[in-house]
Motif scaffolding. Structure first.
Motif, PDB file in Angstrom:
ATOM      1  N   UNK A   1      -1.894 -14.765 -11.884  1.00  0.00           N
ATOM      2  CA  UNK A   1      -2.197 -13.283 -11.570  1.00  0.00           C
ATOM      3  C   UNK A   1      -0.973 -12.666 -11.752  1.00  0.00           C
ATOM      4  N   UNK A   2       0.020 -12.815 -11.218  1.00  0.00           N
ATOM      5  CA  UNK A   2       1.536 -12.195 -11.030  1.00  0.00           C
ATOM      6  C   UNK A   2       2.036 -12.158 -12.554  1.00  0.00           C
ATOM      7  N   UNK A   3       1.796 -13.288 -13.310  1.00  0.00           N
ATOM      8  CA  UNK A   3       2.439 -12.995 -14.502  1.00  0.00           C
ATOM      9  C   UNK A   3       1.571 -12.210 -15.479  1.00  0.00           C
ATOM     10  N   UNK A   4       0.121 -11.984 -15.268  1.00  0.00           N
ATOM     11  CA  UNK A   4      -0.505 -11.064 -16.025  1.00  0.00           C
ATOM     12  C   UNK A   4      -0.222  -9.631 -15.504  1.00  0.00           C
ATOM     13  N   UNK A   5      -0.184  -9.309 -14.377  1.00  0.00           N
ATOM     14  CA  UNK A   5       0.085  -7.974 -13.799  1.00  0.00           C
ATOM     15  C   UNK A   5       1.549  -7.617 -14.106  1.00  0.00           C
ATOM     16  N   UNK A   6       2.424  -8.468 -13.853  1.00  0.00           N
ATOM     17  CA  UNK A   6       3.970  -7.867 -14.738  1.00  0.00           C
ATOM     18  C   UNK A   6       3.997  -7.664 -16.074  1.00  0.00           C
TER      19      UNK A   6
ATOM     20  N   UNK B   1       4.487   3.597 -22.921  1.00  0.00           N
ATOM     21  CA  UNK B   1       4.498   4.970 -22.367  1.00  0.00           C
ATOM     22  C   UNK B   1       5.092   5.318 -21.376  1.00  0.00           C
ATOM     23  N   UNK B   2       6.286   4.614 -21.143  1.00  0.00           N
ATOM     24  CA  UNK B   2       7.363   4.783 -19.868  1.00  0.00           C
ATOM     25  C   UNK B   2       6.698   4.828 -18.750  1.00  0.00           C
ATOM     26  N   UNK B   3       5.673   4.336 -18.360  1.00  0.00           N
ATOM     27  CA  UNK B   3       4.810   4.211 -17.061  1.00  0.00           C
ATOM     28  C   UNK B   3       5.578   3.333 -16.168  1.00  0.00           C
ATOM     29  N   UNK B   4       5.990   3.829 -15.035  1.00  0.00           N
ATOM     30  CA  UNK B   4       6.702   3.215 -13.899  1.00  0.00           C
ATOM     31  C   UNK B   4       6.083   3.117 -12.688  1.00  0.00           C
TER      32      UNK B   4
ATOM     33  N   UNK C   1       0.925  -1.253  -0.080  1.00  0.00           N
ATOM     34  CA  UNK C   1       0.000   0.091   0.340  1.00  0.00           C
ATOM     35  C   UNK C   1       0.975   1.231   0.087  1.00  0.00           C
ATOM     36  N   UNK C   2       1.935   1.358   0.576  1.00  0.00           N
ATOM     37  CA  UNK C   2       2.686   2.487   0.789  1.00  0.00           C
ATOM     38  C   UNK C   2       3.804   2.417  -0.423  1.00  0.00           C
ATOM     39  N   UNK C   3       3.719   1.655  -1.535  1.00  0.00           N
ATOM     40  CA  UNK C   3       4.712   1.973  -2.595  1.00  0.00           C
ATOM     41  C   UNK C   3       4.055   2.886  -3.694  1.00  0.00           C
ATOM     42  N   UNK C   4       5.024   3.424  -4.405  1.00  0.00           N
ATOM     43  CA  UNK C   4       4.735   4.320  -5.439  1.00  0.00           C
ATOM     44  C   UNK C   4       4.956   3.562  -6.917  1.00  0.00           C
ATOM     45  N   UNK C   5       5.876   2.827  -6.855  1.00  0.00           N
ATOM     46  CA  UNK C   5       6.385   2.272  -7.965  1.00  0.00           C
ATOM     47  C   UNK C   5       5.608   0.827  -8.205  1.00  0.00           C
ATOM     48  N   UNK C   6       5.061   0.799  -9.502  1.00  0.00           N
ATOM     49  CA  UNK C   6       3.910  -0.439  -9.492  1.00  0.00           C
ATOM     50  C   UNK C   6       4.736  -1.881  -9.452  1.00  0.00           C
ATOM     51  N   UNK C   7       5.807  -2.123 -10.135  1.00  0.00           N
ATOM     52  CA  UNK C   7       6.381  -3.267  -9.765  1.00  0.00           C
ATOM     53  C   UNK C   7       6.673  -3.518  -8.527  1.00  0.00           C
ATOM     54  N   UNK C   8       7.155  -2.576  -7.486  1.00  0.00           N
ATOM     55  CA  UNK C   8       7.310  -2.950  -5.985  1.00  0.00           C
ATOM     56  C   UNK C   8       5.890  -3.057  -5.394  1.00  0.00           C
TER      57      UNK C   8
END
Length: 522
Positions: free
Chosen positions: A344-349, A359-362, A299-306
């Motif tokens: 789910x994790x394969x799809x999300x990553x 789009x360079x979205x991180x 919940x505290x992260x800003x970078x999506x992969x984290x």
């Protein structure tokens, strides 16, 4: 013939891993075709194994293969049953999906594809072995190749993440090996089936047996990334190449969690937990803390992969809780959740990789308004994200429901409450992502050059073809969108929809697992 599938499933990717390097001496692009051919063959063999152990095949639902003809307990056994067949099928399907996704993503070197095949073979070895030391060998193959693949990115931070993973992963493997050594001293065998018999004879309260389980448990907690032994995972998942992130996040910790289930219930058995209530309580306490803290950190992260990396800490905490509950219902949910988590994790990553490429979205903030520009990928990430929360209809619902139900049946209301709290926290950070995707406006928006649809393949003249959008506007020379191969988007769609389709598969899972659980809980 069916028992011969077991060594074939392991040997094929391990041996095929040689050929990208050998053929690479003459052909620069030999790696991907070799890896794909081998992975498709493995997927067929895994499907054949799943059919062979299914109740509909009419044959035995458990196969044992003695390597080189040496019988247990002196030889090494490979075991195929409903549980290992499910995991082998998951590994092979995700391996093919990630290869399709990574054809245009990279890394494109032949060495990378050799490592990819070695990792696949190591994971299958962990799924199918019936020997504790042989499991250590495959655990090390998986670890060493994972370190190399994570570091294959051009980003220097990937090397840092790989180095941290190397230190902690090696520590985990060493602790596991110490535990196996204690178990060997206590029982005189390394064969899982034989050790289960010997442990019962030695006594589950013997300090040597307790120490063996403790070291094995802590070693796997490091490999699975259970709080507070999770610190390698966020950097490894975040800085690895997108292809590698998708593969290891879906399978590496998943397979380690499967191995812990196998050892806890096939080797030490439920009688060990019943004889050691303090160990059981400790497992449930650590699992509960991991569930809550992992969710809070996500919940505290800003970078999506984290965000996704820390969410895995919480999800695997649920698996560990199911192990400690000694409940057939909870363990059933844990197996379903392992499969669901992998998909789910394969799809999300993969989805995050598509949007990062286009789009360079991180960060989460970078996703503002992307649902209008990339509706397909955004929609599939929404589907997988809601499945991660446990919103029906999805496989994520099944896994959480049965684990929580098992906790209630066993009177562990605290574990059930923790799962509920984690679900609310997961809904919070997934909801934040969906709000950003669908309702927030990007910091700078140029309607004249906006793109409707996902970035697709570049045409022959280098322009971008939108996937489901306005082709005329998409080819108008947009500077802020990079082309993304269509097959990457197709793979994301297929995997996301599979998380929904498997919502109705509880009965299918039960058919496969009933003989296995009948042995675990006899």
């Amino acid at each position: 013939m069916s028992d011969a599938l077991l060594p074939l499933l392991i040997a094929l990717p391990l041996l095929a891993g040689i050929f990208p390097l050998l053929l690479g001496l003459r052909f620069e692009r030999a790696g991907w075709p070799v890896a794909m051919t081998a992975s498709l063959t493995v997927a067929v063999l895994a499907g054949w194994l799943a059919w062979a152990v299914s109740p509909w095949s009419g044959g035995p639902q458990r196969f044992v293969h003695d390597l080189a003809g040496y019988p247990a307990p002196y030889g090494i056994e490979l075991v195929g049953d409903g549980l290992s067949a499910i995991l082998a099928l998951l590994i092979s399907v995700v391996a093919v999906a990630v290869l399709i996704y990574g054809r245009t993503t990279g890394p494109q070197t032949n060495a990378f594809y050799s490592g990819y095949l070695l990792l696949t073979g190591g994971l299958l070895g962990m799924a199918l072995t019936g020997d504790l030391f042989n499991l250590f060998v495959f655990l090390e193959i998986v670890g060493l190749v994972s370190y190399a693949l994570i570091a294959s990115s051009d980003d220097g931070r990937a090397a840092y993440g790989a180095l941290k993973y190397l230190f902690l992963g090696t520590t985990g493997a060493s602790l596991y090996l110490i535990g196996v050594g204690y178990a060997l001293v206590a029982t005189g065998t390394l064969n899982m089936g034989d050790m289960a018999t010997e442990l019962a004879a030695v006594g589950y309260t013997d300090p040597l047996v307790q120490a063996a389980f403790g070291f094995i448990l802590i070693g796997f907690m490091l490999k699975i990334a259970i709080f507070p032994l999770h610190t390698w995972q966020p950097d490894a998942y975040t800085y690895a190449p997108d292809t590698v992130s998708a593969f290891i996040s879906a399978l590496v910790s998943t397979t380690a969690a499967y191995a812990l289930i196998r050892i806890a219930y096939d080797v030490f058995t439920v009688d060990f937990f019943a004889a050691n209530p303090l160990i059981t309580d400790a497992v449930l306490l650590v699992a509960s803390v991991s569930i809550v803290v992992g969710s809070l950190l996500a919940l505290l992260q800003t970078e999506l992969k984290r965000v996704f990396a820390y969410s895995s800490v919480a999800q695997f905490g649920m698996i560990l809780a199911a192990i400690g509950l000694q409940s057939e219902t909870a363990l059933f949910g844990a197996v379903i959740h392992l499969v669901g988590h992998g998909l789910m994790k394969a799809t999300l990553f993969m989805g995050a990789g598509v949007l990062a490429s286009a789009y360079g979205a991180q960060t989460v903030a970078d996703y503002a308004g992307l649902a209008k520009r990339a509706p397909i990928t955004s929609g599939m990430m929404a589907v997988a994200g809601l499945a991660l929360v446990g919103i029906p209809p999805s496989i994520g619902t099944l896994g959480k429901w049965f684990i929580a139900l098992g906790a209630v049946e066993e009177g562990s209301w605290g574990v059930a409450a923790v799962i509920f709290i984690s679900t609310l926290l997961t809904l919070t950070y997934i909801g934040r992502l969906l709000e950003t995707l669908y309702f927030n406006q990007p910091a700078t928006t140029d309607d004249e050059t906006g793109v409707v649809g996902d970035a697709g393949d570049a045409t022959d003249d280098g322009s971008i073809v939108a996937d489901g959008g306005d082709t005329e506007r998409a080819t108008a020379g947009i500077d802020d969108v990079a082309p993304v191969a269509t097959e990457r988007i197709v793979v994301v769609v297929v995997l996301a929809l599979s998380t929904v389709a498997l919502f109705g598969a509880a009965g299918l899972f039960a058919e496969f697992l009933d003989p296995v659980f009948g042995r675990f809980f006899q």
